[in-house]
Motif scaffolding. Structure first.
Motif, PDB file in Angstrom:
ATOM      1  N   ILE A 124       0.412   1.689  -5.348  1.00 27.59           N
ATOM      2  CA  ILE A 124      -0.014   0.984  -4.137  1.00 27.59           C
ATOM      3  C   ILE A 124      -1.439   0.457  -4.287  1.00 27.59           C
ATOM      4  CG2 ILE A 124      -0.537   1.241  -1.669  1.00 27.59           C
ATOM      5  CD1 ILE A 124       1.740   3.322  -1.586  1.00 27.59           C
ATOM      6  N   GLU A 125      -2.320   1.251  -4.866  1.00 28.89           N
ATOM      7  CA  GLU A 125      -3.738   0.895  -4.966  1.00 28.89           C
ATOM      8  C   GLU A 125      -4.028  -0.191  -5.997  1.00 28.89           C
ATOM      9  OE1 GLU A 125      -6.793   1.810  -3.678  1.00 28.89           O
ATOM     10  OE2 GLU A 125      -5.889   2.905  -2.010  1.00 28.89           O
ATOM     11  N   ALA A 126      -3.317  -0.181  -7.100  1.00 31.21           N
ATOM     12  CA  ALA A 126      -3.618  -1.155  -8.156  1.00 31.21           C
ATOM     13  C   ALA A 126      -2.388  -1.410  -9.019  1.00 31.21           C
ATOM     14  CB  ALA A 126      -4.769  -0.666  -9.019  1.00 31.21           C
ATOM     15  N   THR A 127      -2.128  -2.670  -9.306  1.00 30.78           N
ATOM     16  CA  THR A 127      -1.026  -3.061 -10.182  1.00 30.78           C
ATOM     17  C   THR A 127      -1.537  -4.078 -11.196  1.00 30.78           C
ATOM     18  OG1 THR A 127       0.678  -2.690  -8.510  1.00 30.78           O
ATOM     19  CG2 THR A 127       1.237  -4.188 -10.313  1.00 30.78           C
ATOM     20  N   VAL A 136       1.821  -3.456  -5.488  1.00 32.18           N
ATOM     21  CA  VAL A 136       3.061  -3.710  -6.229  1.00 32.18           C
ATOM     22  C   VAL A 136       3.798  -4.901  -5.622  1.00 32.18           C
ATOM     23  CG1 VAL A 136       5.294  -2.777  -6.929  1.00 32.18           C
ATOM     24  CG2 VAL A 136       3.285  -1.296  -6.905  1.00 32.18           C
ATOM     25  N   LEU A 137       3.857  -4.936  -4.286  1.00 36.50           N
ATOM     26  CA  LEU A 137       4.526  -6.034  -3.604  1.00 36.50           C
ATOM     27  C   LEU A 137       3.738  -7.335  -3.750  1.00 36.50           C
ATOM     28  CD1 LEU A 137       5.787  -4.291  -0.342  1.00 36.50           C
ATOM     29  CD2 LEU A 137       7.008  -4.709  -2.481  1.00 36.50           C
ATOM     30  N   LEU A 138       2.418  -7.222  -3.779  1.00 34.35           N
ATOM     31  CA  LEU A 138       1.585  -8.406  -4.006  1.00 34.35           C
ATOM     32  C   LEU A 138       1.881  -9.023  -5.367  1.00 34.35           C
ATOM     33  CD1 LEU A 138      -2.005  -7.516  -2.735  1.00 34.35           C
ATOM     34  CD2 LEU A 138      -0.554  -9.369  -1.932  1.00 34.35           C
ATOM     35  N   ALA A 139       1.963  -8.156  -6.380  1.00 36.23           N
ATOM     36  CA  ALA A 139       2.253  -8.627  -7.731  1.00 36.23           C
ATOM     37  C   ALA A 139       3.617  -9.299  -7.770  1.00 36.23           C
ATOM     38  CB  ALA A 139       2.209  -7.462  -8.715  1.00 36.23           C
ATOM     39  N   ASN A 140       4.582  -8.701  -7.088  1.00 37.35           N
ATOM     40  CA  ASN A 140       5.929  -9.270  -7.038  1.00 37.35           C
ATOM     41  C   ASN A 140       5.931 -10.643  -6.371  1.00 37.35           C
ATOM     42  OD1 ASN A 140       8.930  -8.983  -7.285  1.00 37.35           O
ATOM     43  ND2 ASN A 140       8.804  -9.055  -5.060  1.00 37.35           N
ATOM     44  N   LYS A 141       5.153 -10.765  -5.310  1.00 36.46           N
ATOM     45  CA  LYS A 141       5.061 -12.041  -4.595  1.00 36.46           C
ATOM     46  C   LYS A 141       4.433 -13.116  -5.490  1.00 36.46           C
ATOM     47  CE  LYS A 141       4.228 -11.755  -0.250  1.00 36.46           C
ATOM     48  NZ  LYS A 141       3.582 -11.575   1.094  1.00 36.46           N
TER      49      LYS A 141
END
Length: 418
Positions: free
Chosen positions: A272-275, A237-242
């Protein structure tokens, strides 16, 4: 005018919301409800060669009533509504002799359609406006277009003194999810050119539109108990946000206009696992359109390179699918079809508003499939949401434009000007 109101309401009260996650055509079974109703109505008003195929594409013919050769013209609209907002249980409200003030759509929910925010409302003061009840979209996109085409054909049938050539009409499913023309049989339609009745305010006449692509990004993570996650957890989720934060902040729909393109993140689901992030890319310039797609791919590549050692494989998967292209390239060689529509409007005392569409229509794809297809106003405003409305007088005028286009085409053919 009441006849058009009744016809329009009979269409919008049928739920035809399309579904981008469905692989069938139409994407929802409920689209068949209106499709089958339309087939029967077209037969009742006297059209010929009324057909509906296995994918719910409807076609019909109004034969020529002249003894000289006239190009076959077509009119196209879509009957699905956008999945961006509910199209179920639509309860239209009719505001007669609009006074230019706020329109209360839903008193209990305090939903107000205000000219202070939607200033286009003021140009329809004194007219009859159809709105939602604040809980659904209206469906003027594009059931207003269907209303106008059916009403125009009915008028021509009842008034044989109006001379016209052969006219084809086509109604499509799934335009709102970018698939309206995917299974449209251009050869079967057999028209020299056509017009989509899918624009907005009165006077719009468009032969330019966005180049469009849909993007699907899947971010992968690693779930670890948060108490022991240091150095181990990767939160997708944080990766997607970044990733989203790396997009140009000023190149979004709410900050662009005219010929300016954009990136638009329109859907996110994840854990957490996939977004999964879905977005669209739009630009009128093909050069800039390609550059935008390249930017997304390179950004995904940078993320994968950064996390390659820690994750062990690509941390983000990126898929980009082109949806449609700018029809200008296909329409400009046959600009007389735009000229005819412009002349029709002027003869009806409508000021033509020739501009580029900040979106697309079935006509975008049809033009590249061999059917040049500019877009004409259908009258609605604020599509895809609870503030959608349509002035009835605009639908009446759009109906008259269709009739006038048919008349002018025949007249020009007779005089050898086509």
């Amino acid at each position: 005018m009441q006849h058009i109101i009744d016809r329009f309401i009979s269409y919008v009260t049928v739920d035809t919301e399309s579904d981008p996650n469905s692989e069938s055509t139409p994407s929802t079974k409920k689209q068949w409800d209106l499709a089958n109703k339309l087939v029967e109505e077209l037969k009742q008003i006297g059209l010929e060669e009324v057909t509906i195929d296995e994918n719910a594409y409807i076609m019909a013919t109004l034969p020529s009533n002249v003894d000289f050769e006239v190009p076959t013209i077509g009119f196209v609209s879509h009957f699905d509504t956008s999945p961006d907002f509910s199209g179920a249980n639509v309860k239209p409200q009719i505001v007669k002799d609009y006074d230019g003030k706020d329109i209360v759509l839903n008193k209990e929910l305090n939903i107000v359609l205000s000219p202070a925010y939607f200033d286009d409302l003021l140009q329809y003061k004194g007219q009859t406006i159809i709105t939602t009840d604040g809980t659904t979209l209206l469906g003027a996109d594009d059931k207003a277009g269907i209303t106008e085409i059916v009403s125009a054909m009915e008028h021509l049938i009842k008034n044989p003194d109006i001379k016209h050539g052969r006219i084809r009409i086509g109604f499509t499913p799934d335009e709102e999810i970018g698939r309206g023309a995917h299974k449209f049989d251009v050869a079967k339609f057999n028209a020299d050119w056509a017009y989509t009745m899918d624009g907005s305010q009165i006077g719009e006449l468009e032969y330019e539109n966005f180049n469009a692509a849909g993007v699907k990004l899947t971010f992968n993570g690693k779930s670890v108990h948060p108490g022991y996650a240091k150095g181990k957890m990767i939160n997708s989720v944080l990766l997607a946000n970044k990733f989203i934060s790396k997009l140009p902040q000023k190149e979004v729909p709410e900050k662009t206009t005219g010929y300016e393109g954009f990136f638009h993140v329109n859907h996110i689901t994840g854990s957490i696992e996939a977004t999964e992030v879905q977005m669209i890319i739009r630009d009128h310039s093909m050069k800039k359109f390609k550059k935008r797609k390249k930017f997304i791919k390179s950004l995904a590549k940078k993320f994968n390179k950064k996390y390659a050692e820690k994750f062990g494989s690509d941390i983000v998967q990126c898929t980009i699918d082109d949806q449609y292209y700018n029809m200008r390239e296909k329409v400009e060689p046959v600009m007389h079809i735009v000229d005819i529509a412009e002349k029709a409007m002027k003869e009806l005392n409508i000021k033509p508003l020739i501009k580029a569409i900040r979106g697309g229509t079935d006509g975008s794809q049809l033009s590249y499939m061999g059917l040049p297809c500019p877009n004409i106003f259908a009258g609605g405003h604020n599509f895809h949401g609870k503030y959608e409305y349509v002035p009835v007088e605009s639908m009446v005028k759009a109906t008259e434009v269709i009739v006038k286009i048919a008349e002018i085409t025949a007249e020009r053919a007779k005089n050898g000007k086509i």
